[in-house]
Write an enzyme that holds these catalytic residues in place. Sequence first.
Site, short mmCIF file in Angstrom:
data_model
loop_
_atom_site.label_atom_id
_atom_site.label_comp_id
_atom_site.label_asym_id
_atom_site.label_seq_id
_atom_site.Cartn_x
_atom_site.Cartn_y
_atom_site.Cartn_z
N HIS A 63 -8.68 2.17 -3.43
CA HIS A 63 -7.29 2.01 -3.01
C HIS A 63 -6.55 1.06 -3.93
O HIS A 63 -6.29 -0.09 -3.57
CB HIS A 63 -7.29 1.51 -1.55
CG HIS A 63 -5.94 1.27 -0.97
ND1 HIS A 63 -4.81 1.93 -1.37
CD2 HIS A 63 -5.54 0.41 0.01
CE1 HIS A 63 -3.76 1.50 -0.66
NE2 HIS A 63 -4.17 0.57 0.17
N CYS B 51 -14.47 -0.31 4.87
CA CYS B 51 -13.34 -0.95 4.20
C CYS B 51 -13.23 -0.36 2.79
O CYS B 51 -14.25 -0.17 2.12
CB CYS B 51 -13.54 -2.45 4.10
SG CYS B 51 -13.84 -3.25 5.68
N CYS C 77 0.82 -1.21 0.00
CA CYS C 77 0.00 0.00 0.00
C CYS C 77 0.86 1.26 0.00
O CYS C 77 0.36 2.34 -0.30
CB CYS C 77 -0.92 0.01 1.22
SG CYS C 77 -1.84 -1.50 1.42
#
Lengths: 385, 152
Positions: free
Chosen positions: A322, A195, A80
């Site tokens: 993301h 989430c 990430c």
Amino acid sequence: MRDVFIIGTGIVPFGRYPDLLLEDFAKEAVTEAVGDAGLGARRFDMAIFGHSNGGRVAGQRVLRELSLTGMPILNVENACAGGGTSLHVGWMAIASGLHDLALVVGMEKMERGLIPPNPGEYESFLGKTLPAKYALRARKHMQRYGLTIEQLAQVSVKNHSAGALNPNAHYQQEVTLEEVLASRPIAEPLTLLQCCPTTDGAAALVIASAEVADQLGRRGVRIAASVLKSGIYRNSSTDATASDDDLAERAAAAAYEMAGLGPSDIDVAEVHDAFTIGEILAYENLGFCERGEGGRLVDEGVTALGGRLPVNTSGGRLSMGHPLGATGVAQVVELTRQLEGRAGARQVPRARAALAHVQGGSTPGIGTGAAAVHILTTEETTSVH
Amino acid sequence: MTEVAPRIGKWTVTTDGDVILSGTNCPQCGETVFPAHTICVRCGSPDTHEALLRGPAKLRSFTIVHQLPSGFPSPLVIGYGEFEGRTQVLAPIVDVTRNQLIEGRPLALTVGVTRTGENGEEFVTYQFTPIEPWESDDSLSARASSQETGHA
């Protein structure tokens, strides 16, 4: 170390591109950033690509589409934090004096659903999914400091509210507290709307030395700090701070020192909200509030648009989505445009200092694998915006 | 066929049925870790020795996981158990009720099937089980090999 400036930004709308190759949409982000910087015929000295799923030499495959060839091209994997890591590498190349003009790209085409664990992550083998990792941190915070599920859910409400104003966000609609709490449980106390979704996307930055920035009339936003750290083993019973929090704390402290600024100087921030608890913990680890006070910061609207320190004005990971390697670069695109006064309906008035924080990658025993913190500041003198 | 899962650390079951985890202790910095590390993960000393961890452990953090890879029972309770202030170990918590999920609650170390593989093979691992008897009307999880799939 020499000053490094961000002279061009590009981003494609985050979403799902099942019918496109990674190259197809990543090149669009690069094209926008190159055009924004007004590079003309000038060639990059180096290009760095952050991605986890792109496969071998994905950066070369993207730039080949644009006839940008021959320079050193580096493909960076740091989960990430891959995008933030890529910017750090580009910053090193220019700050050190080796190069004057670099392209930094974050890009990802994601698999659907849970990110599959690596075989060496033994806790994953026992059922510790990524949402579960954050849920365990959330439960601990609730037990120790009294964080409530409503405060957690409010992070999602806040970020979706900002994302609704961002044409590049994956999900551009507001959600209510009730909807967040009633969405299906993923890893308790985290529900689906707490989430980040699985999202494809790409973002690009053109960074340059002062000399090149001046030649192009783009000495607007300076990288005042660029810090990359990895996790250190912490005993969660005897050490005051857990590995994941210690990592962000150390990265932030080093960044503030490098920039000569403190948390109270930051006007706008993008932090790692892959899960709602991540944002609460980031407030505390980055010094935006005392430890245990993160929930209160959301309650009081401090970090909402219009608050004293708006956080995740892009909509954050919860609303933007993301795409692992893309995230760190997309955060800096958002913050650069905030400092340039080009953030549209999400504009934070008089923003002069901004902070970007990403962290990710599970490493058993030592917590998060990588955290990158960047601080950006405006250079009033020759700004063209 | 029952197989031992790889890379999650070593354990033994005594003739009395007690489960013992085999970690390492570093004489230089005093840190105990599980799974075992040849080089101390805290201080880098290459001089670690075997350290045995026995229950009961104390429940620290936990979560009830609903979205899982295939092969796990759902929902699955996982949590960290703390061994005498030395180290914390993550494991599935089985035969547990929602009202037993309280920080500090004692957990026995047990062994059972945690998940099944693609070909139906069963992976046996260490697990935690609350020491108090569980209340059947609030069951959260059952062993993967059992017919009871649990309900939240």
